[in-house]
Design a protein around this motif. Structure first.
Motif, PDB file in Angstrom:
ATOM      1  N   PHE A  25      -5.953  13.660  -4.527  1.00  0.00           N
ATOM      2  CA  PHE A  25      -6.289  13.179  -5.766  1.00  0.00           C
ATOM      3  C   PHE A  25      -7.087  12.490  -5.666  1.00  0.00           C
ATOM      4  O   PHE A  25      -8.592  11.863  -6.034  1.00  0.00           O
ATOM      5  CB  PHE A  25      -5.329  12.196  -6.588  1.00  0.00           C
ATOM      6  CG  PHE A  25      -4.022  13.725  -7.386  1.00  0.00           C
ATOM      7  CD1 PHE A  25      -5.127  14.124  -8.152  1.00  0.00           C
ATOM      8  CD2 PHE A  25      -3.116  13.521  -6.958  1.00  0.00           C
ATOM      9  CE1 PHE A  25      -3.631  15.147  -9.024  1.00  0.00           C
ATOM     10  CE2 PHE A  25      -2.061  14.885  -7.797  1.00  0.00           C
ATOM     11  CZ  PHE A  25      -2.628  14.761  -8.226  1.00  0.00           C
ATOM     12  N   VAL A  26      -7.727  11.119  -4.057  1.00  0.00           N
ATOM     13  CA  VAL A  26      -8.209  10.079  -4.067  1.00  0.00           C
ATOM     14  C   VAL A  26      -9.722  11.036  -3.700  1.00  0.00           C
ATOM     15  O   VAL A  26     -10.933  10.427  -4.164  1.00  0.00           O
ATOM     16  CB  VAL A  26      -7.748   9.299  -2.970  1.00  0.00           C
ATOM     17  CG1 VAL A  26      -8.733   9.005  -2.650  1.00  0.00           C
ATOM     18  CG2 VAL A  26      -6.506   8.793  -2.873  1.00  0.00           C
ATOM     19  N   ALA A  85      -1.675  13.664  -2.454  1.00  0.00           N
ATOM     20  CA  ALA A  85      -2.350  11.265  -3.132  1.00  0.00           C
ATOM     21  C   ALA A  85      -3.637  11.999  -2.834  1.00  0.00           C
ATOM     22  O   ALA A  85      -4.967  11.412  -3.209  1.00  0.00           O
ATOM     23  CB  ALA A  85      -1.524  10.816  -2.364  1.00  0.00           C
ATOM     24  N   PHE A 142      -4.374   6.508  -7.649  1.00  0.00           N
ATOM     25  CA  PHE A 142      -3.942   7.272  -6.479  1.00  0.00           C
ATOM     26  C   PHE A 142      -3.846   6.715  -4.571  1.00  0.00           C
ATOM     27  O   PHE A 142      -2.702   6.773  -4.114  1.00  0.00           O
ATOM     28  CB  PHE A 142      -4.817   8.120  -5.874  1.00  0.00           C
ATOM     29  CG  PHE A 142      -4.781   8.965  -7.303  1.00  0.00           C
ATOM     30  CD1 PHE A 142      -3.884   9.554  -8.623  1.00  0.00           C
ATOM     31  CD2 PHE A 142      -6.185   9.277  -8.245  1.00  0.00           C
ATOM     32  CE1 PHE A 142      -3.967   9.913  -9.642  1.00  0.00           C
ATOM     33  CE2 PHE A 142      -6.561   9.961  -8.964  1.00  0.00           C
ATOM     34  CZ  PHE A 142      -5.455  10.525  -9.714  1.00  0.00           C
ATOM     35  N   ALA A 143      -4.708   5.814  -4.822  1.00  0.00           N
ATOM     36  CA  ALA A 143      -4.403   5.000  -3.386  1.00  0.00           C
ATOM     37  C   ALA A 143      -3.470   3.735  -3.158  1.00  0.00           C
ATOM     38  O   ALA A 143      -2.227   4.013  -2.259  1.00  0.00           O
ATOM     39  CB  ALA A 143      -5.507   3.954  -3.530  1.00  0.00           C
ATOM     40  N   LEU A 149       5.261  10.467   8.576  1.00  0.00           N
ATOM     41  CA  LEU A 149       5.705  11.089   7.286  1.00  0.00           C
ATOM     42  C   LEU A 149       6.001  12.777   7.394  1.00  0.00           C
ATOM     43  O   LEU A 149       5.297  13.631   8.422  1.00  0.00           O
ATOM     44  CB  LEU A 149       5.247  11.107   6.218  1.00  0.00           C
ATOM     45  CG  LEU A 149       4.483   9.987   5.536  1.00  0.00           C
ATOM     46  CD1 LEU A 149       3.810   9.986   4.871  1.00  0.00           C
ATOM     47  CD2 LEU A 149       5.946   8.879   5.160  1.00  0.00           C
ATOM     48  N   LEU A 209      -0.436   5.126  -4.671  1.00  0.00           N
ATOM     49  CA  LEU A 209       0.760   5.588  -4.428  1.00  0.00           C
ATOM     50  C   LEU A 209       0.267   5.925  -2.846  1.00  0.00           C
ATOM     51  O   LEU A 209       1.805   6.425  -1.737  1.00  0.00           O
ATOM     52  CB  LEU A 209       0.314   6.844  -4.664  1.00  0.00           C
ATOM     53  CG  LEU A 209       1.347   8.239  -4.783  1.00  0.00           C
ATOM     54  CD1 LEU A 209       3.130   8.219  -4.538  1.00  0.00           C
ATOM     55  CD2 LEU A 209       0.962   9.804  -5.368  1.00  0.00           C
ATOM     56  N   PHE A 210      -1.019   6.352  -2.343  1.00  0.00           N
ATOM     57  CA  PHE A 210      -0.584   6.356  -0.995  1.00  0.00           C
ATOM     58  C   PHE A 210      -0.509   5.313   0.356  1.00  0.00           C
ATOM     59  O   PHE A 210       0.318   5.974   1.052  1.00  0.00           O
ATOM     60  CB  PHE A 210      -2.458   7.025  -0.675  1.00  0.00           C
ATOM     61  CG  PHE A 210      -2.877   7.998   0.519  1.00  0.00           C
ATOM     62  CD1 PHE A 210      -2.388   9.458   0.585  1.00  0.00           C
ATOM     63  CD2 PHE A 210      -3.435   7.398   1.871  1.00  0.00           C
ATOM     64  CE1 PHE A 210      -2.855   9.851   2.034  1.00  0.00           C
ATOM     65  CE2 PHE A 210      -3.739   7.430   3.174  1.00  0.00           C
ATOM     66  CZ  PHE A 210      -3.312   9.043   3.291  1.00  0.00           C
ATOM     67  N   PHE A 267       4.656   9.097 -11.344  1.00  0.00           N
ATOM     68  CA  PHE A 267       5.411   9.233 -10.239  1.00  0.00           C
ATOM     69  C   PHE A 267       4.938   7.933  -9.419  1.00  0.00           C
ATOM     70  O   PHE A 267       5.658   7.931  -8.552  1.00  0.00           O
ATOM     71  CB  PHE A 267       4.893  10.455  -9.495  1.00  0.00           C
ATOM     72  CG  PHE A 267       4.963  10.680  -7.917  1.00  0.00           C
ATOM     73  CD1 PHE A 267       6.003  11.431  -8.125  1.00  0.00           C
ATOM     74  CD2 PHE A 267       4.096  10.543  -7.560  1.00  0.00           C
ATOM     75  CE1 PHE A 267       6.425  11.762  -6.905  1.00  0.00           C
ATOM     76  CE2 PHE A 267       4.441  11.084  -6.143  1.00  0.00           C
ATOM     77  CZ  PHE A 267       6.300  11.687  -5.820  1.00  0.00           C
ATOM     78  N   LEU A 323       2.925   5.341  -0.154  1.00  0.00           N
ATOM     79  CA  LEU A 323       4.145   6.668   0.932  1.00  0.00           C
ATOM     80  C   LEU A 323       4.387   6.348   2.105  1.00  0.00           C
ATOM     81  O   LEU A 323       5.062   6.727   2.758  1.00  0.00           O
ATOM     82  CB  LEU A 323       3.417   7.996   0.575  1.00  0.00           C
ATOM     83  CG  LEU A 323       3.507   8.277  -0.678  1.00  0.00           C
ATOM     84  CD1 LEU A 323       2.872   9.543  -1.303  1.00  0.00           C
ATOM     85  CD2 LEU A 323       4.623   8.916  -0.854  1.00  0.00           C
TER      86      LEU A 323
END
Lengths: 290, 290
Positions: B97-98, B94, A268-269, B83, A271-272, A226, A275
């Motif tokens: 998860f982090v 996310a 994850f970072a 967002l 992804l963040f 993802f 986003l």
């Protein structure tokens, strides 16, 4: 060190790309986040384990059944769950939550059926790796990269040349117009799930051979795939592939600076950050943001 | 024996109630689809546990757990300001998860997967809540105060602005309200209560590790909020009681605990799926998710 990291990045990228391309195919056609794609992968990997290690079927047959199983699972999720929500014109957020519930449901089912202990398929004997420009790579890893690249090329031609592929792009682009020219959107949604989940089945087989199986593997792979899809541009399959390889590189080269435990946190970072600042991704077009 | 079991269930209901009504504030009343609630819960639990192990008094650890979580709530609100809808859901996911990756990997602080054992029982004004019954009273009082505060907030002018933001953010901004500030406050307050719920959990179980704060822990809380109905505190209370008690009969049928854990998750996931498909407004919901 450098060549080894390069090879590791390529292997990780190849696996993420398989996860991301199936996911992205479903997203671009159906326009919602299908988290349970991770469950399809995890369940298929366990299914392969069940057929090959428990029932003792031949490996070739197990592989074929696993791919069929993955397709069927994805198709069923669409027919039984998502279709009902679409008929009610449920929002994207509802669909996202539904897929999240599906993911947890199947993960718990795996936990119940197979237990929490780690499983190994053990078809490929642990082989000595080749020395390749100063990096070690096993034959299986070469197969993973090759299969992944071949599949991605096939997927590209499927989308460009076949009737269904073209119809998928039409629905992805504009559902109303596609329906006006006589394409059944519901049919195409089913196809997106069948094809996307079949790719998930292949990803499951490759991951299952390379790593151990654990019940939570679906969530982990899903987040990676993802993230790859978001980096590259979530609605575009080529973008998802590009993003996945970039993620593979970022993760593996990141451990030059950070302890290796933070490999997941790097994903994850990223992804963040994407986003927040560029949620349409590198190749995506800035739409459906609001 | 029976009463000890009953007290345990009531304590769980109390903790889940605080978690659910605070999630209700951000999801139901403000319309922010926040999937990061478990991260705030984890932050609260870890702050509280670490301070308690350092020998600091209960009231201090408890309050700081809330304030620390609130700080992260503001941080998340500021970064995800632009967002909406499914992108906000993904960014907050996310974030979960982090935080999970940090609790797992920052072994110097959190001892990683080993967890933090031996958290002392709380004491207040010289009285130690050493047995479960006195702890239940403490949880009950805190849950009641939290409920009253959140009810108060939702009925205040501030609460009405939050509901206006949920229904039409642009119009609210046109009316001269600083929606960004309001949303940040809502998320911050919501995180504060998740943090104190985490603190209570840490004090109750006396041991925490990252596995208590995985994504699957979000399913029961999310199921409570959706089943109770968005923007309905009455529904949330009823749903909390039903959902905590619902999987309990499994224990008496005599399933081993390796089955009960996943079975509980499956029940919650199935319930969430059913309610999303059949009755998206939940029991007492006033609005539907958009």
């Amino acid at each position: 060190m450098f060549p080894q990291l390069l090879v590791n990045s390529l292997i990780a990228g190849a696996i993420y790309a398989l996860v991301a391309s199936g996911f992205s195919l479903i997203y671009s056609t159906c326009k919602f986040v299908h988290f349970a794609h991770g469950a399809t992968i995890a369940f298929s990997a366990y299914f392969l384990y069940f057929l090959f290690s428990d029932l003792g079927l031949s490996f070739g047959l197990s592989v074929i059944f696993t791919i069929i199983f993955a397709s069927l699972l994805g198709w069923l999720m669409d027919k039984v769950v998502y279709k009902k929500l679409r008929q009610r014109k449920a929002s994207k957020v509802i669909l996202l939550m539904t897929s999240f519930a599906l993911l947890i449901f199947f993960e718990s089912l795996i936990l119940m059926l197979f237990g929490a202990d780690v499983k190994t398929i053990g078809y490929v004997k642990i082989a000595r790796g080749f020395d390749f420009l100063g990096a070690i790579i096993t034959p299986l890893q070469i197969v993973i990269i090759a299969v992944s690249l071949v599949l991605l090329v096939l997927l590209y031609f499927f989308m460009k040349r076949t009737k269904i592929g073209k119809a998928m792009r039409a629905v992805a682009d504009n559902k109303e117009v596609a329906e006006v020219v006589g394409i059944s959107a519901e049919n195409i949604y089913s196809w997106a799930f069948i094809v996307g989940s079949a790719i998930a089945g292949i990803a499951a087989i490759l991951v299952g051979l390379e790593q151990n199986l654990e019940p939570m593997m679906g969530t982990n792979l899903m987040i990676k795939g993802f993230t790859g899809a978001i980096i590259g541009g979530i609605g575009s399959v080529p973008g998802a592939v590009l993003g996945s390889f970039l993620l593979g590189f970022a993760e593996n080269f990141g451990i030059w600076f950070l302890p290796s435990g933070y490999k997941d946190a790097i994903a994850f970072a990223i992804l963040f950050i994407f986003l927040l600042f560029r949620h349409q991704g590198i190749l995506g077009i800035g739409r459906n943001s609001k | 024996m029976i009463s000890a079991y009953l007290i345990h269930l009531l304590i769980l209901i109390g903790i889940y109630l605080i978690l659910a009504i605070s999630l209700q504030l951000s999801v139901g009343f403000t319309g922010l689809l926040n999937l990061g609630h478990i991260a705030f819960y984890a932050i609260g639990a870890y702050i509280s546990a670490l301070l308690a192990l350092a020998g600091l008094p209960f009231w201090f650890c408890f309050l700081l757990a809330g304030i620390g979580a609130m700080f992260f709530g503001f941080l998340l609100a500021i970064s995800t300001n632009k967002l909406k809808g499914d992108y906000l859901a993904l960014a907050t996911l996310a974030f979960t998860f982090v935080i999970y990756a940090i609790t797992l990997n920052w072994t110097g602080l959190t001892r990683g997967p080993l967890g933090l054992p031996g958290i002392p029982k709380p004491s207040l004004f010289g009285f130690t809540f050493s047995d479960n019954f006195s702890f239940l009273v403490l949880v009950f009082v805190i849950a009641l105060i939290s409920y009253l505060i959140i009810t108060r907030i939702t009925k205040s002018p501030f609460g009405r602005v939050l509901e206006a933001i949920r229904d039409d953010e642009l119009a609210t901004r046109v009316l001269g309200k600083n929606t960004f500030k309001m949303k940040s406050y809502a998320l911050g307050i919501s995180a504060f209560f998740a943090g104190i719920a985490g603190s209570l959990y840490a004090y109750y179980i006396t041991f925490i590790d990252p596995s208590s704060f995985t994504l699957s822990q979000l399913i029961p809380v999310l199921a409570i909020v959706i089943i109770g109905g968005l923007a309905s505190l009455k529904g949330t209370i009823i749903a909390t009681i039903i959902l905590v008690l619902l999987p309990e009969p499994l224990r008496f049928v005599g399933f081993p605990s390796s089955i009960i854990g996943p079975a509980r998750q499956m029940i919650y996931a199935l319930l969430l799926l059913l309610i999303l498909i059949k009755k998206p407004r939940g029991l007492y919901g006033r609005i539907e998710l958009e």
